[in-house]
Design a protein around this motif. Structure first.
Motif, mmCIF file in Angstrom:
data_model
loop_
_atom_site.group_PDB
_atom_site.id
_atom_site.type_symbol
_atom_site.label_atom_id
_atom_site.label_comp_id
_atom_site.label_asym_id
_atom_site.label_seq_id
_atom_site.Cartn_x
_atom_site.Cartn_y
_atom_site.Cartn_z
ATOM 1 N N GLY A 53 -42.144 64.595 112.985
ATOM 2 C CA GLY A 53 -42.049 65.824 113.764
ATOM 3 C C GLY A 53 -41.196 66.849 113.040
ATOM 4 O O GLY A 53 -40.317 66.484 112.268
ATOM 5 N N SER B 127 -41.434 65.488 118.131
ATOM 6 C CA SER B 127 -42.220 64.255 118.158
ATOM 7 C C SER B 127 -43.074 64.093 116.913
ATOM 8 O O SER B 127 -43.595 65.086 116.400
ATOM 9 N N TRP C 99 -56.057 64.085 107.497
ATOM 10 C CA TRP C 99 -55.440 65.382 107.802
ATOM 11 C C TRP C 99 -56.403 66.535 107.555
ATOM 12 O O TRP C 99 -56.432 67.507 108.316
ATOM 13 N N SER D 38 -55.959 64.144 114.371
ATOM 14 C CA SER D 38 -56.758 64.233 115.601
ATOM 15 C C SER D 38 -58.007 63.365 115.511
ATOM 16 O O SER D 38 -58.791 63.310 116.454
ATOM 17 N N ARG E 83 -46.386 63.537 114.773
ATOM 18 C CA ARG E 83 -47.738 64.052 115.031
ATOM 19 C C ARG E 83 -48.765 63.096 114.434
ATOM 20 O O ARG E 83 -48.522 62.530 113.367
ATOM 21 N N THR E 84 -49.896 62.960 115.097
ATOM 22 C CA THR E 84 -50.946 62.109 114.522
ATOM 23 C C THR E 84 -52.157 62.959 114.187
ATOM 24 O O THR E 84 -52.350 64.043 114.756
ATOM 25 N N GLN F 253 -53.501 56.925 119.048
ATOM 26 C CA GLN F 253 -52.486 57.936 118.720
ATOM 27 C C GLN F 253 -51.122 57.541 119.298
ATOM 28 O O GLN F 253 -50.110 57.590 118.616
#
Ligand SMILES: Nc1ncnc2c1ncn2[C@@H]1O[C@H](COP(=O)(O)OP(=O)(O)O)[C@@H](O)[C@H]1O
Ligand SMILES: [Mg+2]
Length: 368
Positions: A242, A247, A342, A252, A249-250, A294
């Motif tokens: 993060g 937090s 990504w 999508s 991030r994953t 996730q």
């Protein structure tokens, strides 16, 4: 004077994944934003010498039978002499000491022991050089499949049923072999505790080939895992730390490894284009499966104390997600899942590299 951030791009290394690291470094070199970053490529030879590498010598390619390596060109790279200095230098092949200016950040693009396992991270921390990715603890932990499973299980995450065997235990009691498969179900997977790229991993269909598989795994480590084969889809998800302490991030989307006509996702399938394995990206998963993956990936990232980045690998079974491993420096080769995940989530390779560097320079986000 240049105000660019000066990045030492570390690659190669002493592990069996040396060649993968070279190709990873070549890709990062191609993608890194030259408007913002100056790159000083430093290779670690298979014998552990740190050499200054010319960019034109980084044309590494993965070809079966002729894997690339960092060549010892006779130069010797020198880190700052203390945590109070950022001055780097090199002794050239003809013995001249040359100043290289200062270093702002190290990018350890190394896989496996002596690079991805906290050793190098410890050296950088001693020298107070910020670095991309995971710190000492998470790197060492996630390098070791035995301890990773213990920590994940303690955090309430599901892991593959299995047991761990050390070389010393087997020497003390060779009859252990006959009991290794107790309560486990075939096919078994035998793997060195600290390896990667499927090196030393075997699938064992029945007890007759277990001794050979153990011998193969023990070539790479003194500690070996014996696991039940998990029946499930093999899926992977990318995690980024993060920003400013936020937090993690994953990606999508998730990626899937589909083995059809090949026993498992072995080295040749991963890197040498061997037949029988296809990568599906994005993988077809339902919304609830995606959410579960996730959320579990973030829990695994946090449970193992990760920072910066990780790729979390799962078996997606009929009754949920089993975490297989947490990779603290996933491959960045052209065919590697991490950058592709990504990209498919809207972050280009170049943006990803910038993001990783920015996280490393952010006091709230970088490795502990
Ligand atoms: N318990 C298991 N059940 C099913 N397949 C497995 C299991 N463990 C490993 N494999 C297969 O072996 C491959 C390599 O094992 P893995 O644990 O991911 O080691 P590595 O760190 O070398 O990638 C996996 O990608 C998967 O195809
Ligand atoms: Mg793996």
């Amino acid at each position: 004077m240049s105000t660019k951030i000066r990045v030492v791009l570390l690659h190669g290394g002493r592990s069996s994944e040396h060649a993968i690291s070279c190709v990873t470094a070549k890709e990062v070199l191609k993608a890194i934003d030259r408007e913002r970053f100056d790159v000083i490529p430093v290779g670690i030879t298979q014998t552990g010498h740190m050499v200054l590498v010319a960019e034109e010598d980084m044309n590494y390619a993965l070809i079966a039978g002729a894997l690339p390596e960092v060549v010892d060109n006779g130069s010797r790279f020198h880190w700052p002499e203390s945590a109070q200095s950022r001055e780097i230098s090199v002794t050239t092949a003809d013995g001249q000491l040359q100043a290289l200016g200062t270093v702002d950040l190290a990018f350890p693009l190394l896989h496996g022991p002596f690079g991805e396992d906290g050793t190098l991270q410890g050296m950088l921390q001693l020298l107070s050089i910020p670095f991309v990715g995971n710190g000492v603890l998470s790197s060492a932990l996630c390098m070791d499949k035995h301890f990773t499973k213990a920590v994940l299980a303690a955090a309430g995450l599901r892991v593959a049923p299995g047991r761990t065997l050390t070389r010393a235990q087997l020497q003390r009691d060779p009859t252990l072999i006959a009991r290794l498969d107790t309560d486990l179900s075939y096919p078994l997977y035998i793997k060195p505790a600290r390896s990667g790229s499927s090196i030393g991993v075997s699938r064992v269909a029945d007890a007759s080939t277990l001794p050979d598989a153990l011998a193969e795994a023990f070539k790479f480590d003194d500690v070996v895992l014996i696991e039940s084969g998990v029946k499930g889809r093999e899926v992977e998800i990318a995690v980024l730390g993060g920003r400013s302490g936020g937090s993690p991030r994953t990606s999508s989307v998730v990626g899937e490894i589909i083995c059809s006509g090949r026993d498992f996702y072995d080295f040749d399938a991963k890197y040498l284009g061997a037949e029988g394995v296809t990568l599906e990206l994005p993988a077809k998963v339902s919304n609830s499966q995606l959410e579960c993956l996730q959320e579990t990936a973030i829990r695994a990232f946090e449970a193992t104390g990760c920072a910066g980045l990780a790729r979390v690998d799962f078996f997606l079974t009929e009754d949920g997600a089993i975490v297989n491993e947490v990779n603290t420096m996933p491959g960045f080769t052209p065919i590697s899942m991490y950058p592709k995940l990504w990209e498919a989530s809207g972050l280009s390779y170049t943006e990803l590299v910038t993001e990783l560097i920015e996280l490393a320079l952010d006091p709230l986000s970088r490795a502990r």
